[in-house]
Design a protein around this motif. Structure first.
Motif, PDB file in Angstrom:
ATOM      1  N   THR A 114       0.808  -1.219   0.000  1.00 12.79           N
ATOM      2  CA  THR A 114       0.000   0.000   0.000  1.00 12.79           C
ATOM      3  C   THR A 114       0.847   1.278   0.000  1.00 12.79           C
ATOM      4  O   THR A 114       0.578   2.207  -0.765  1.00 12.79           O
ATOM      5  N   LEU A 115       1.867   1.325   0.863  1.00  9.69           N
ATOM      6  CA  LEU A 115       2.655   2.557   0.982  1.00  9.69           C
ATOM      7  C   LEU A 115       3.752   2.668  -0.068  1.00  9.69           C
ATOM      8  O   LEU A 115       3.956   3.734  -0.660  1.00  9.69           O
ATOM      9  N   ASP A 116       4.481   1.565  -0.298  1.00 13.15           N
ATOM     10  CA  ASP A 116       5.612   1.616  -1.216  1.00 13.15           C
ATOM     11  C   ASP A 116       5.183   1.450  -2.669  1.00 13.15           C
ATOM     12  O   ASP A 116       5.689   2.144  -3.555  1.00 13.15           O
ATOM     13  N   ARG A 117       4.251   0.530  -2.931  1.00 16.58           N
ATOM     14  CA  ARG A 117       3.839   0.241  -4.294  1.00 16.58           C
ATOM     15  C   ARG A 117       2.563   0.951  -4.704  1.00 16.58           C
ATOM     16  O   ARG A 117       2.235   0.985  -5.894  1.00 16.58           O
ATOM     17  N   GLY A 118       1.818   1.482  -3.763  1.00 18.32           N
ATOM     18  CA  GLY A 118       0.634   2.273  -4.089  1.00 18.32           C
ATOM     19  C   GLY A 118      -0.608   1.471  -4.420  1.00 18.32           C
ATOM     20  O   GLY A 118      -1.572   2.023  -4.980  1.00 18.32           O
ATOM     21  N   TYR A 119      -0.654   0.189  -4.076  1.00 17.25           N
ATOM     22  CA  TYR A 119      -1.843  -0.611  -4.350  1.00 17.25           C
ATOM     23  C   TYR A 119      -2.908  -0.331  -3.291  1.00 17.25           C
ATOM     24  O   TYR A 119      -2.632   0.215  -2.223  1.00 17.25           O
ATOM     25  N   SER A 120      -4.134  -0.758  -3.592  1.00 16.45           N
ATOM     26  CA  SER A 120      -5.244  -0.527  -2.680  1.00 16.45           C
ATOM     27  C   SER A 120      -5.179  -1.480  -1.493  1.00 16.45           C
ATOM     28  O   SER A 120      -4.509  -2.519  -1.540  1.00 16.45           O
ATOM     29  N   ALA A 150      12.884 -13.662  -1.631  1.00 14.91           N
ATOM     30  CA  ALA A 150      13.808 -12.769  -2.341  1.00 14.91           C
ATOM     31  C   ALA A 150      13.228 -12.375  -3.684  1.00 14.91           C
ATOM     32  O   ALA A 150      13.297 -11.201  -4.096  1.00 14.91           O
ATOM     33  N   LEU A 151      12.627 -13.337  -4.389  1.00 16.61           N
ATOM     34  CA  LEU A 151      12.014 -13.061  -5.684  1.00 16.61           C
ATOM     35  C   LEU A 151      10.843 -12.099  -5.553  1.00 16.61           C
ATOM     36  O   LEU A 151      10.636 -11.236  -6.420  1.00 16.61           O
ATOM     37  N   GLN A 186       6.892  -6.959 -10.119  1.00 21.11           N
ATOM     38  CA  GLN A 186       6.349  -5.648 -10.457  1.00 21.11           C
ATOM     39  C   GLN A 186       4.859  -5.673 -10.756  1.00 21.11           C
ATOM     40  O   GLN A 186       4.134  -4.733 -10.442  1.00 21.11           O
ATOM     41  N   GLN A 187       4.388  -6.733 -11.404  1.00 21.83           N
ATOM     42  CA  GLN A 187       2.997  -6.799 -11.827  1.00 21.83           C
ATOM     43  C   GLN A 187       2.114  -7.383 -10.732  1.00 21.83           C
ATOM     44  O   GLN A 187       2.541  -8.285  -9.997  1.00 21.83           O
ATOM     45  N   ALA A 245       1.038 -11.520  -6.575  1.00 20.96           N
ATOM     46  CA  ALA A 245       0.092 -12.409  -5.901  1.00 20.96           C
ATOM     47  C   ALA A 245       0.543 -13.860  -6.003  1.00 20.96           C
ATOM     48  O   ALA A 245       0.474 -14.620  -5.027  1.00 20.96           O
ATOM     49  N   ALA A 246       1.016 -14.260  -7.184  1.00 18.39           N
ATOM     50  CA  ALA A 246       1.429 -15.656  -7.395  1.00 18.39           C
ATOM     51  C   ALA A 246       2.641 -16.002  -6.534  1.00 18.39           C
ATOM     52  O   ALA A 246       2.679 -17.064  -5.891  1.00 18.39           O
ATOM     53  N   VAL A 247       3.631 -15.125  -6.507  1.00 14.71           N
ATOM     54  CA  VAL A 247       4.848 -15.408  -5.726  1.00 14.71           C
ATOM     55  C   VAL A 247       4.539 -15.361  -4.229  1.00 14.71           C
ATOM     56  O   VAL A 247       5.099 -16.138  -3.445  1.00 14.71           O
ATOM     57  N   ALA A 248       3.641 -14.459  -3.821  1.00 15.28           N
ATOM     58  CA  ALA A 248       3.246 -14.412  -2.409  1.00 15.28           C
ATOM     59  C   ALA A 248       2.581 -15.725  -1.998  1.00 15.28           C
ATOM     60  O   ALA A 248       2.794 -16.225  -0.885  1.00 15.28           O
ATOM     61  N   PHE A 249       1.783 -16.301  -2.885  1.00 14.37           N
ATOM     62  CA  PHE A 249       1.149 -17.590  -2.614  1.00 14.37           C
ATOM     63  C   PHE A 249       2.210 -18.678  -2.429  1.00 14.37           C
ATOM     64  O   PHE A 249       2.155 -19.472  -1.481  1.00 14.37           O
ATOM     65  N   VAL A 250       3.206 -18.703  -3.317  1.00 21.78           N
ATOM     66  CA  VAL A 250       4.285 -19.693  -3.218  1.00 21.78           C
ATOM     67  C   VAL A 250       5.093 -19.474  -1.940  1.00 21.78           C
ATOM     68  O   VAL A 250       5.456 -20.431  -1.242  1.00 21.78           O
TER      69      VAL A 250
END
Length: 424
Positions: free
Chosen positions: A46-52, A99-100, A105-106, A111-116
């Motif tokens: 939210t703060l660094d990347r600006g997502y909702s 680390a990845l 960026q996208q 979301a996919a890497v966070a799941f892994v």
């Protein structure tokens, strides 16, 4: 109390445990010192990347969902491949994925890497708990689990402070730092920890000591153990309200994020201060009474939050449910081991771990929905009811359960036939 008596108590709390346990304990401490992603993922997005906030919540949910899925799979791996290979795979995978994640960026790839990363991070828990049960004698297990829980909280307390400072300069350093420290844990496991798994089952399906083979189907049909899993979920549901419901309720009452930080810090400080001496005091007590009392303290500790109107009262409620946490965690882990056959500990620990992972998903959703629709006071009342139900469940579940002295030094399976366990 004199300094000499304090030193004597400290020596008694840590003496007599195998060297392998201390390497495993060190690995846990290092791992928690590097905790960054789970703590600051929402702020990063939210703060660094600006997502909702909605997207941050989705990513956090996927991270938690990965942990739910990996709990059972890692438990099976710990029994089939061994505790050591499972730990190595989980920790190396965690190091690479976190680390990845810092370079993604996208939104879809994040979301996919966070799941892994969630899958990998949670996969080590059943193996750690099974290995600890393997290498520590039955009479010392509650103390060992308490020391491990203490390491988790010490590591988390320091990592939260360090991660906050790191995040002010670069979130990427935090991701990479967690990856490096997790890789150190993997190297420590590789160099210092031997395999502890009992002999695998033979072709006829007999396990170590001639015990029947264990599958996930066996675990699901172990009625007493699955009742423990259900009660564990109820306890986790209560404890998890501190992460979302408590700050939301305090914010609605006009308190600042700093006020919440001050209040919740009581939890970590108290655990670090009293976990070891309290466990030393209670480790020979009746686990039935301890689990029942801890459930009541948890439920009514959060229930008292309905009457909180100042920082001091909020802190008092945290003290109450933290004492429940201090008593419940090592005692319940000891019960889980007692009900687990030695050659099926990975699967049993995986199922137990899953109860907490599911609660981590369900509790924030239910807590938020109840607060939005009915108000925070209703949620705190629900916590009191859930704690009462859990207390009654522990009291009924453990009727007729033999004491550890009667069972012998080796934790037994759930029953002579795992598919037909004795029910309370």
């Amino acid at each position: 109390m004199s300094i000499a008596s304090i030193r004597t108590a400290a020596r008694q709390s840590v003496s007599g445990l195998p060297r392998e346990f201390w390497w495993l304990w060190t690995s846990t401490l290092i791992n928690r010192l590097g905790s960054f992603v789970a703590t600051f993922l929402a702020l990063y997005l939210t703060l660094d990347r600006g997502y909702s906030a909605s997207y941050a919540g989705l990513v956090a949910a996927l991270h938690g969902l990965g942990g739910v899925i990996s709990s059972l799979g890692a438990g099976v791996m710990a029994d089939r491949l061994g505790r050591r290979p499972t730990l190595l795979i989980a920790q190396v995978s965690t190091a690479l994925s976190v680390a990845l994640l810092g370079f993604m960026q996208q939104p879809a790839t994040i979301a996919a890497v966070a799941f892994v990363a969630g899958m990998a991070a949670n996969a080590s828990r059943p193996a750690v708990q099974a290995m600890m049960a393997d290498i520590v004698p039955a009479e010392d297990r509650v103390r060992a689990f308490a020391l491990n829980y203490w390491a988790i909280n010490v590591g988390f307390a320091f990592s939260s402070l360090a991660a906050g400072l790191i995040a002010e300069h670069s979130y990427l350093i935090g991701f990479l730092g967690e990856g490096v420290l997790t890789l150190v844990c993997a190297l420590l496991v590789f160099w210092k920890l031997p395999e502890s798994r009992p002999e695998p089952t033979d072709a006829a399906g007999a396990g170590a000591g001639g015990e029947p083979a264990v599958s996930l189907w066996t675990v699901l049909h172990d009625r007493r153990f699955m009742a423990v899993v259900g009660l564990s979920f109820l306890m986790a549901f209560i404890f998890m309200q501190h992460s979302v419901a408590l700050p939301v309720a305090m914010g609605a009452d006009g308190f600042s994020p700093g006020d919440y930080g001050t209040v919740i810090a009581v939890n970590g400080v108290l655990i670090v201060a009293v976990q070891i001496p309290v466990t030393r005091l209670l480790e020979r007590r009746d686990p039935r009474a301890l689990l029942t009392i801890s459930a009541l303290l948890a439920g009514y500790g959060f229930g008292l939050t309905a009457f909180a109107g100042s920082i001091g009262v909020y802190m008092l409620t945290v003290v109450v449910w933290t004492l429940a946490e201090v008593v419940n965690s090592p005692t319940q882990m000891g019960l889980v081991v007692r009900l687990s056959p030695s050659h099926g500990r990975g699967r049993y620990q995986g199922m137990y771990t899953m109860s907490w992972s599911v609660a981590a998903l369900v509790a924030p959703l239910v807590g938020g929905a109840v607060i939005d629709r009915f108000g925070a006071d209703v949620l705190w009342g629900i916590c009191a009811v859930v704690g009462t139900v859990a207390a009654a469940g522990y009291w009924l579940l453990m009727r007729g359960l033999p004491t550890e002295a009667a069972e012998g030094a080796v934790a037994p399976g759930p029953a002579p036939k795992e598919t037909e366990p004795a029910a309370a």
